[in-house]
Design a protein around this motif. Sequence first.
Motif, short mmCIF file in Angstrom:
data_model
loop_
_atom_site.label_atom_id
_atom_site.label_comp_id
_atom_site.label_asym_id
_atom_site.label_seq_id
_atom_site.Cartn_x
_atom_site.Cartn_y
_atom_site.Cartn_z
N MET A 47 5.52 4.54 -4.31
CA MET A 47 5.97 4.37 -2.97
C MET A 47 5.29 5.34 -1.70
O MET A 47 5.11 4.44 -0.90
N ILE A 48 4.61 6.38 -2.06
CA ILE A 48 3.80 6.95 -1.39
C ILE A 48 2.43 6.24 -1.16
O ILE A 48 1.98 6.28 0.15
N ARG A 49 1.82 5.77 -1.85
CA ARG A 49 0.80 4.80 -1.84
C ARG A 49 0.99 3.60 -1.02
O ARG A 49 0.15 3.10 0.03
N GLN A 50 2.29 3.06 -1.26
CA GLN A 50 2.76 1.82 -0.41
C GLN A 50 2.90 1.97 1.09
O GLN A 50 2.47 1.54 1.90
N MET A 51 3.25 3.30 1.27
CA MET A 51 3.40 3.71 2.73
C MET A 51 2.30 4.11 3.40
O MET A 51 2.07 3.58 4.51
N ALA A 52 1.19 4.58 2.70
CA ALA A 52 -0.11 4.73 3.34
C ALA A 52 -0.63 3.21 3.57
O ALA A 52 -1.21 3.02 4.68
N ASP A 53 -0.28 2.31 2.61
CA ASP A 53 -0.93 0.99 2.99
C ASP A 53 -0.23 0.33 4.13
O ASP A 53 -0.98 -0.32 4.89
N ALA A 54 1.01 0.50 4.20
CA ALA A 54 1.92 0.15 5.50
C ALA A 54 1.46 0.52 6.62
O ALA A 54 1.39 0.09 7.90
N MET A 55 1.20 2.00 6.58
CA MET A 55 0.69 2.80 8.00
C MET A 55 -0.57 2.17 8.46
O MET A 55 -0.61 1.90 9.69
N VAL A 56 -1.32 1.44 7.73
CA VAL A 56 -2.67 0.97 8.07
C VAL A 56 -2.38 -0.56 8.47
O VAL A 56 -2.59 -0.78 9.71
N SER A 57 -1.53 -1.35 7.78
CA SER A 57 -1.30 -2.80 7.78
C SER A 57 -0.48 -3.01 9.05
O SER A 57 -0.59 -3.93 9.61
N THR A 58 0.40 -2.26 9.56
CA THR A 58 1.27 -2.39 10.66
C THR A 58 0.88 -1.93 11.85
O THR A 58 1.32 -2.03 12.80
N GLY A 94 -0.92 12.56 -10.81
CA GLY A 94 -1.07 13.76 -10.19
C GLY A 94 -1.27 13.58 -8.58
O GLY A 94 -1.61 12.60 -8.26
N MET A 95 -1.12 14.84 -8.12
CA MET A 95 -1.20 14.96 -6.55
C MET A 95 -2.81 14.85 -5.98
O MET A 95 -2.99 14.18 -5.00
N LYS A 96 -3.90 15.24 -7.04
CA LYS A 96 -5.17 15.07 -6.62
C LYS A 96 -5.51 13.67 -6.26
O LYS A 96 -5.92 13.30 -5.04
N ALA A 97 -5.12 12.93 -7.30
CA ALA A 97 -5.39 11.37 -7.19
C ALA A 97 -4.62 10.78 -5.97
O ALA A 97 -5.29 9.78 -5.31
N LEU A 98 -3.50 11.04 -5.81
CA LEU A 98 -2.75 10.65 -4.69
C LEU A 98 -3.21 11.07 -3.20
O LEU A 98 -3.40 9.93 -2.31
N ALA A 99 -3.68 12.28 -3.16
CA ALA A 99 -4.30 12.68 -1.93
C ALA A 99 -5.55 11.94 -1.80
O ALA A 99 -6.01 11.57 -0.69
N ASP A 100 -6.61 11.72 -2.95
CA ASP A 100 -7.59 10.79 -2.76
C ASP A 100 -7.38 9.64 -2.23
O ASP A 100 -8.11 9.06 -1.43
N TYR A 101 -6.16 8.99 -2.75
CA TYR A 101 -5.88 7.69 -2.17
C TYR A 101 -5.63 7.59 -0.81
O TYR A 101 -6.13 6.65 0.01
N VAL A 102 -4.78 8.42 -0.16
CA VAL A 102 -4.33 8.51 1.04
C VAL A 102 -5.46 8.83 1.89
O VAL A 102 -5.72 8.15 3.07
N SER A 104 -8.55 7.78 1.50
CA SER A 104 -9.47 6.84 1.43
C SER A 104 -9.07 5.83 2.44
O SER A 104 -9.72 4.95 2.63
N LYS A 105 -7.65 5.97 2.99
CA LYS A 105 -7.22 5.00 3.93
C LYS A 105 -7.45 5.64 5.47
O LYS A 105 -6.91 5.06 6.36
#
Length: 403
Positions: A47-58, A94-102, A104-105
């Motif tokens: 869900m957090i990854r999807q929110m990051a995606d949506a923050m960009v796409s919207t 893990g949180m490090k991977a999630l932070a890296d994904y966020v 990257s956006k």
Amino acid sequence: MLLIADVGFSQGNNYTQNYNKFEGLALTPPMGWNSWNRFACHVDENMIRQMADAMVSTGMKDAGYTYINIDDCWHGERDSLGFIHPDPKRFPSGMKALADYVHSKGLKLGIYSDAGSQTCGGRPGSRGYEFQDAQTYASWGVDYLKYDWCNTEGLKAEGAYKTMAAALRRAGRPVVLSICEWGNDQPWEWGRTVGHLWRTTGDIFNCFDCIEDHGTWKSWGVMQILDMQQNLRRYAGPGHWNDPDMLEIGNGKLSPSEDRAHFSMWAMVAAPLIAGNDLRSMTSETIEVLTNKEVIAVNQDSLGIQGFQYAVKDSVETWFKPLKNDDWALCFLNRGTKPQTIEFKWSAQEVADTIFHKQLDVKHTVYKIRDLWMKKDIGTTKKDMKTMVPAHDVLMLRLSSTK
């Protein structure tokens, strides 16, 4: 004995904590998204990854939103050394991977903890583990910490938040510290050097003008929260903001006009703009409100001056906010259930901000008037204004000098 005592005393004075926040952060009110208002404890990494995606796409990222903030209930257990780990079922990568994904956006990651033994949702709090937790957050790449105030038996707020500020400093990664002790201990009086923003009230409730009574505590509607900001503006400015809690826009219970009024007033009082809805399923009307760059510009103005209530007549409040380059924002808020006619004679107004020493000089200067929701110029202050403001709605204007 004298020598030993002297050495011990000397060593004690050789180390002092830095209880000050990181400078140079949140020079305008933070903008982002937080999981609590819409999802409460139901958070996971997908869900957090999807929110990051949506923050960009919207278009929200382009409008200035930066932070993806995970609120309560991400926690797993502490290990044998006391270090906290995320819930392995909800955050298996893990949180490090999630932070890296966020990151990257082009966004930043925020996380949540609590000054007490347990968070409000019953997860492990940071009391006694402040320095370990700060080190952990830094190693994950966290950029923002919302620090809550549940289960804090016997603690004094100022001291507890200074401890976390010192821990973040010691960890070395610049982190925005959001003080969330609900305004009980007047954080505006001591928070300026400790955190970058501080909650001024209890929790917001998804209602325009009402109170939700939980027995031992209350949640407050948008208008009730707004009323609680009176007399606090002197404490706010670049890097230190009054925080009237997160936005309820797009959560389904406010009408489109109420969403617009909510966003406008948070902009006028220089509040953090932290969305609290599901970014993945927003209506076009919700996106239009949250990404109105002209309203956001009022909130993000570099002077960082919080607006003030200038007048009240019937159900209509008139608010002013000084802006850079001698511009001003003006907002008429109709809190009533019926439309109200506004008659505004410019030459009769004496608008002075005595705290920040700003004056709107309509007698000697002509200002261009721009409607920030219609996104069009509507004349100048040479001509008096007569218009109508619908119920639970606003007329928000920007006045720009024609010099």
